[in-house]
Design an enzyme around this catalytic site. Structure first.
Site, PDB file in Angstrom:
ATOM      1  N   LYS A 179       8.327 -14.548   4.118  1.00 48.81           N
ATOM      2  CA  LYS A 179       8.583 -14.126   2.742  1.00 48.81           C
ATOM      3  C   LYS A 179      10.038 -14.391   2.328  1.00 48.81           C
ATOM      4  CE  LYS A 179       4.364 -12.623   1.985  1.00 48.81           C
ATOM      5  NZ  LYS A 179       3.571 -12.842   3.206  1.00 48.81           N
TER       6      LYS A 179
HETATM    7  C1  LIG Z   1       2.169 -11.881   3.096  1.00 45.22           C
HETATM    8  C2  LIG Z   1       1.190 -11.334   2.162  1.00 45.22           C
HETATM    9  C3  LIG Z   1       0.616 -10.066   2.349  1.00 45.22           C
HETATM   10  C4  LIG Z   1       0.757  -9.272   3.592  1.00 45.22           C
HETATM   11  O1  LIG Z   1       1.962  -8.880   3.998  1.00 45.22           O
HETATM   12  P1  LIG Z   1       2.230  -8.568   5.559  1.00 45.22           P
HETATM   13  O2  LIG Z   1       3.565  -7.935   5.515  1.00 45.22           O
HETATM   14  O3  LIG Z   1       2.208  -9.886   6.277  1.00 45.22           O
HETATM   15  O4  LIG Z   1       1.169  -7.638   6.038  1.00 45.22           O
HETATM   16  C5  LIG Z   1      -0.225  -9.560   1.376  1.00 45.22           C
HETATM   17  N1  LIG Z   1      -0.530 -10.273   0.282  1.00 45.22           N
HETATM   18  C6  LIG Z   1      -0.037 -11.498   0.071  1.00 45.22           C
HETATM   19  C7  LIG Z   1      -0.414 -12.207  -1.193  1.00 45.22           C
HETATM   20  C8  LIG Z   1       0.821 -12.091   0.999  1.00 45.22           C
HETATM   21  O5  LIG Z   1       1.279 -13.332   0.795  1.00 45.22           O
END
Ligand SMILES: *Cc1c(COP(=O)(O)O)cnc(C)c1O
Length: 377
Positions: A179
Site C-alpha cells: 500500500k
Molecule cells: C489491500 C486491500 C485490503 C486488505 O488489506 P490488508 O491490510 O491486506 O488486510 C482490502 N481491500 C482492498 C481493496 C485492498 O486493496
C-alpha cells in the site's frame, strides 16, 4: 521507509513497549484520525480485520446480504464470508471504475422487493481513487443501509475536499506492504462514532470483560496492531503526502508518453476529487491495438519488469460463483471489460525516472509492434 520510522521503533524498544498496546498505537490512531478528519480511529492488524470489525458493528448475522463492489481484491469480501453473509456484487461505472450508482440502485430496489435489504454496502475506492460517494450515500440513506468505505487503496485521496475513507459510517485503511504507506502489515478502522470504535476496540482484544480474572461474555478477536508496527506507521504517515505526489508524478509520466498511442486509455480521474494514483492502470482497446494485457505483461516479465492484470472481478471468482451480480446497465458489465483489457503498470513511489523511461520504452515498442489498425493522425 523514509528513515523516520527507525526513531519511533527505537523508542518502542527503549521503553519496552513490545506489545499490541502502547504509546505508538495511541499516537498512530490520533495522528491518522487528525490527518483524515474523523473523530476516532482504531489500529488493527490488517485492513481485512478492520472490514470484519465494521461488519460486526453494523450487526451482520448469518444469511444477511452485503453489497460489495465487484472490481476489488478478495479482502473486501472475505469478512462477509467469515460471518456467513451473502455477498451481492455491484459493477463499476466507466467514469471512475468504482461502484456504479445506477447498478446499486437496481440492486437495492430488487432487495427491497424481496424484503431482504443488505446489512451494509461495502464501497471500494480502487487504485487510489474515491468512488462517487454522494449518489451512493443518497441511495443508501434512502434505503437505510450503512456504507462501509474500503479505502485500503485510497489513503491520501480526496472526495469533494474530504479525505477518502471518511464519508461512510465506517472507513478502513490498510498498511500492508504493497500500500501507499506500510507498517509491513496493519490496518485502521475510522469513524465519527466513538462508541462503535470503543466496542470494536473491546472485541479486537479478545473481548475481556472488566474483571480481574479473565471473564468473557462476547466473542472476541486478537486483532490489535503491535506498538512496534504502529511506530513504523507514525513515521510513514509523515511522508504520505510525498508518496502521493510521487505516485501522481509517475502516473503523469506514463500518461504523457503513452496516452497519445491510439487504443490506450488511462484510468480516468473524476473531477470530484484527487486520486493518489496508487497504481497507474490503463486499458488496451483490442479493436485498435492487436495485443492483450497478458501479452504485454509477459513481454515486460521477460525484461524482469512486473506488471499485473486489473483485479479479477469478484463475480468471476470460483469461490463466489453463486452470488448475485448487478451490472452497470442491464446488458453490459463494465468490470468484465476492465478485467479483459486492463493492466496495472509498475508504480512504486521509489521508481526512478530512468527506470520508468525503460518501462515506457518497452511498452511503446510492444504496442507499436502490434501494428495499430488505425494509425493516429
Ligand atoms: C489491500 C486491500 C485490503 C486488505 O488489506 P490488508 O491490510 O491486506 O488486510 C482490502 N481491500 C482492498 C481493496 C485492498 O486493496
Amino acid at each position: 521507509m523514509s528513515g523516520m520510522e527507525q526513531d519511533f521503533v527505537k523508542e518502542a524498544f527503549a521503553t519496552n513497549w513490545i506489545a499490541p498496546v502502547g504509546p505508538h498505537v495511541d499516537g498512530f490512531e490520533q495522528e491518522l484520525s487528525a490527518h483524515v478528519g474523523t473523530r476516532g480511529a482504531l489500529a488493527l492488524s490488517s485492513g481485512t480485520a478492520a472490514i470484519h470489525q465494521a461488519l460486526r458493528l453494523v450487526g451482520i448475522e448469518r444469511g444477511d446480504k452485503v453489497f460489495v463492489s465487484t472490481l476489488t481484491f478478495i479482502a473486501s469480501v472475505n469478512p462477509v464470508l467469515y460471518e456467513g453473509g451473502e455477498p451481492v456484487f455491484i459493477d463499476s461505472e466507466p467514469e471512475t471504475w468504482n461502484m456504479s450508482p445506477q447498478a446499486l440502485e437496481r440492486a437495492l430496489e430488487a432487495a427491497r422487493q424481496e424484503g431482504r435489504l443488505p446489512k451494509a454496502v461495502i464501497v471500494v475506492n480502487l487504485y487510489g481513487q474515491s468512488a462517487d460517494l454522494d449518489p451512493i450515500l443518497e441511495l443508501c440513506n434512502a434505503y437505510g443501509v450503512p456504507v462501509i468505505e474500503d479505502a485500503a487503496e485510497s489513503l491520501g485521496a480526496t472526495y469533494k475536499g474530504r479525505a477518502s475513507g471518511t464519508l461512510g459510517a465506517f472507513g478502513i485503511y490498510s498498511f500492508n506492504g504493497n500500500k501507499i504507506i506500510t507498517t509491513s502489515g496493519g490496518g485502521m478502522l475510522v469513524s465519527n462514532d466513538l462508541d462503535a470504535l470503543a466496542k470494536a476496540r473491546f472485541w479486537s482484544t479478545q473481548a475481556r470483560d472488566a474483571a480481574l480474572h479473565y471473564e468473557h461474555s462476547e466473542l472476541g478477536y486478537n486483532y490489535r496492531l503491535s506498538n512496534v508496527l504502529a511506530g513504523i506507521g507514525r513515521g510513514q504517515l509523515q511522508v504520505l503526502e510525498e508518496r502521493v505526489a510521487a505516485r501522481r508524478a509517475i502516473f503523469e509520466r506514463y500518461e504523457q508518453s503513452l496516452a497519445r498511442i491510439e487504443g490506450i486509455d488511462f484510468m480516468p480521474e473524476a473531477a470530484f476529487g484527487m486520486s493518489t494514483r496508487w497504481l497507474t492502470a490503463m486499458t488496451i482497446n483490442p479493436r485498435i491495438v492487436d495485443t492483450t494485457p497478458a501479452e504485454l505483461i509477459a513481454q515486460l516479465a521477460g525484461e524482469n519488469i512486473e506488471a499485473r492484470p486489473v483485479w479479477k472481478p469478484m463475480h468471476l471468482q470460483p469461490l463466489l460463483r453463486s452470488c448475485d451480480y448487478f451490472t452497470d446497465t442491464p446488458q453490459f458489465s463494465v468490470s468484465d471489460q476492465l478485467f479483459a483489457h486492463g493492466i496495472c503498470l509498475p508504480s512504486g513511489s521509489n521508481m526512478t525516472i530512468p527506470e520508468q523511461e525503460r518501462v515506457i520504452d518497452l511498452i511503446a515498442q510492444h504496442l507499436h509492434s502490434r501494428r495499430p489498425i488505425h494509425e493516429s493522425a
